[in-house]
Design an enzyme around this catalytic site. Sequence first.
Site, short mmCIF file in Angstrom:
data_model
loop_
_atom_site.label_atom_id
_atom_site.label_comp_id
_atom_site.label_asym_id
_atom_site.label_seq_id
_atom_site.Cartn_x
_atom_site.Cartn_y
_atom_site.Cartn_z
N GLU A 183 0.79 -1.30 -0.03
CA GLU A 183 -0.10 0.00 -0.18
C GLU A 183 0.93 1.35 -0.09
O GLU A 183 1.76 1.44 0.71
CB GLU A 183 -0.97 -0.11 1.21
CG GLU A 183 -1.82 1.03 1.16
CD GLU A 183 -3.16 0.60 2.00
OE1 GLU A 183 -4.19 0.13 1.34
OE2 GLU A 183 -3.46 0.99 3.15
N LYS A 185 0.85 4.55 1.13
CA LYS A 185 -0.21 5.09 2.19
C LYS A 185 0.74 6.30 3.04
O LYS A 185 1.63 5.90 3.66
CB LYS A 185 -0.44 4.03 3.20
CG LYS A 185 -1.43 4.33 4.22
CD LYS A 185 -1.64 2.98 5.17
CE LYS A 185 -3.17 3.39 6.03
NZ LYS A 185 -3.19 1.97 6.84
N LYS A 246 -7.72 2.71 -3.56
CA LYS A 246 -8.21 2.38 -2.24
C LYS A 246 -8.94 3.57 -1.86
O LYS A 246 -8.52 4.52 -1.65
CB LYS A 246 -6.96 2.27 -1.22
CG LYS A 246 -7.13 1.73 0.21
CD LYS A 246 -7.46 0.09 0.12
CE LYS A 246 -7.57 -0.49 1.43
NZ LYS A 246 -6.70 -0.33 2.48
N GLU A 295 -14.46 -5.86 1.16
CA GLU A 295 -13.91 -5.93 2.46
C GLU A 295 -14.86 -6.43 3.59
O GLU A 295 -15.81 -5.76 3.87
CB GLU A 295 -13.12 -4.86 2.62
CG GLU A 295 -12.37 -4.85 4.10
CD GLU A 295 -11.75 -3.41 4.22
OE1 GLU A 295 -10.80 -3.11 3.55
OE2 GLU A 295 -12.00 -2.69 5.10
N ASN A 317 -10.64 -7.57 6.89
CA ASN A 317 -9.84 -6.39 7.63
C ASN A 317 -9.66 -6.88 9.05
O ASN A 317 -10.56 -6.98 9.77
CB ASN A 317 -10.36 -5.06 7.43
CG ASN A 317 -9.31 -3.90 7.42
OD1 ASN A 317 -8.36 -4.04 8.31
ND2 ASN A 317 -9.59 -2.87 6.83
N GLU A 353 -5.93 -8.39 5.64
CA GLU A 353 -5.56 -6.74 5.43
C GLU A 353 -5.07 -6.36 6.92
O GLU A 353 -5.95 -6.50 8.05
CB GLU A 353 -6.59 -6.15 5.03
CG GLU A 353 -7.30 -6.45 3.63
CD GLU A 353 -8.35 -5.59 3.31
OE1 GLU A 353 -9.07 -6.09 2.19
OE2 GLU A 353 -8.81 -4.68 3.91
N SER A 354 -4.25 -5.57 6.89
CA SER A 354 -4.11 -4.75 8.21
C SER A 354 -3.27 -5.45 9.41
O SER A 354 -3.61 -6.54 9.59
CB SER A 354 -5.14 -4.05 8.82
OG SER A 354 -6.10 -3.27 7.90
O1 LIG Z 1 -5.84 2.71 8.47
C1 LIG Z 1 -6.64 3.33 8.91
O2 LIG Z 1 -6.31 3.96 10.07
C2 LIG Z 1 -8.12 3.47 8.45
C3 LIG Z 1 -9.02 4.19 9.10
C4 LIG Z 1 -10.43 4.24 8.58
C5 LIG Z 1 -10.56 3.46 7.83
C6 LIG Z 1 -9.88 2.76 6.85
C7 LIG Z 1 -8.34 2.68 7.09
N1 LIG Z 1 -7.28 1.99 6.84
C8 LIG Z 1 -7.55 1.25 5.59
C9 LIG Z 1 -6.94 0.04 5.60
O3 LIG Z 1 -7.64 -1.07 6.06
C10 LIG Z 1 -5.41 -0.12 5.73
O4 LIG Z 1 -4.77 0.95 4.99
C11 LIG Z 1 -4.84 -1.54 4.99
O5 LIG Z 1 -5.33 -2.58 5.31
C12 LIG Z 1 -3.39 -1.56 5.36
O6 LIG Z 1 -3.19 -1.59 6.89
P1 LIG Z 1 -2.03 -1.46 7.60
O7 LIG Z 1 -0.87 -2.33 7.07
O8 LIG Z 1 -2.15 -1.76 9.22
O9 LIG Z 1 -1.47 -0.04 7.32
#
Ligand SMILES: O=C(O)c1ccccc1NCC(=O)[C@H](O)[C@H](O)COP(=O)(O)O
Length: 401
Positions: A183, A185, A246, A295, A317, A353-354
């Site tokens: 990502e 970001k 995204k 998602e 997620n 994800e995340s």
């Molecule tokens: O990342 C956030 O804070 C967020 C807040 C509100 C809605 C969506 C959000 N993020 C989108 C995502 O789910 C992440 O960007 C993506 O899965 C990557 O996650 P990470 O590796 O933890 O940065």
Amino acid sequence: MVGIAIGTSPRIRASGPCFSARKSRRILSSRIWVGGIPIDCGRKSTPLRCTRAEEESTGACISVTSTDDDTANSIKVRELENGNLPDDEAAKQGIRIRRRPLTGPPTHMVGPFEFRLENEGNTPRNILEKILWDKDIEVSKMKERKPLNVLKKALTDAPPVRDFVGALRASYQQTGMPALIAEVKKASPSRGMLREDFDPVKIANGYEKNGAACLSVLTDEKYFQGSFENLEAIRRAGVECPLLCKEFIIDAWQIYYARSKGADAILLIAAVLPDLDIKYFTKICRMLGLAALVEVHDEREMDRVLGIDGIQLIGINNRDLETFEVDILNTKNLLEGKRGEIIRQKDIMVVGESGLFTPNDISYVQDAGVKAVLVGESLIKQDDPGRGIAGLFGKDISLRV
Ligand SMILES: O=C(O)c1ccccc1NCC(=O)[C@H](O)[C@H](O)COP(=O)(O)O
């Protein structure tokens, strides 16, 4: 084309803000909201005279969709003919997020004054709701600037679509590791600024060179400091990885817009979109050749999505978008038992994800059944985000020499 469905339900709601008041002062706005759907119906600061508003009093159920995709539109119209309002449908499906304030926009400008009548209906309950309410206004403005018919013409100049799901499957087969969607970001509501020194094209090139199968590019400006310019620039720079736009998609128009900017896939969030929207939006994706990453975060959302035909890609997620809590156990929980079986039967590719930071995290979600991962923070915060990939996976997953 504008599709109007008129049913017989007496449950139409006229919840304002045809006028909103503070100290009995009457303030007029140009929109009326019917069942959560805004209908433009008058000039600002003019008493409302609106044919559709009059229709309300007859108890007719009105829903408006603004697309010229007749087939998909007729599905939507047909499904609403049972008299249910879109909001009712969402509530039945357990969707807590309200797509826009019940009583219309939270603030009203009258000359130099901004009026606000605060109540439970016009104050967002959490950040996701706030993001969506802002997105609703943003998309309305963008649509005014570039209506769908203009946008569709621009699609002829868009770069050809790349096979997002195919790239994930190929990478998984070749490496035996979950395929990486890396990502791009810069910031996020939960973590704030992630990387000051942010060159999207350089980061994208580094991800591709070091084995990412696909890229995810944040396009929301207000909360993530992303942009469609970033998406376009990455595509124009010759990056070959398919690109996920995204974005918080709430309107079909955004899908066409994403495509016109070079997206190969879009994100659909089940916590926000009722089944009907997911079906409708995935149909548009198929028409445009885009992949849809649908998602989910909990069992109910997963079951809803598994009940929809033709879904190829589901993202689990680990982040709760209402509270920001992150727990990678979520991926495992949602893939256990019957759900996992259905996913295998339907040959759906699952993306974890995340919250993925270490090789152990990657093994954990892989053992749970994911074949791809979407990673932002842990890579973007590295001095060299591309080279961070080998650290995350515990080995070099680069297929390209
Ligand atoms: O990342 C956030 O804070 C967020 C807040 C509100 C809605 C969506 C959000 N993020 C989108 C995502 O789910 C992440 O960007 C993506 O899965 C990557 O996650 P990470 O590796 O933890 O940065």
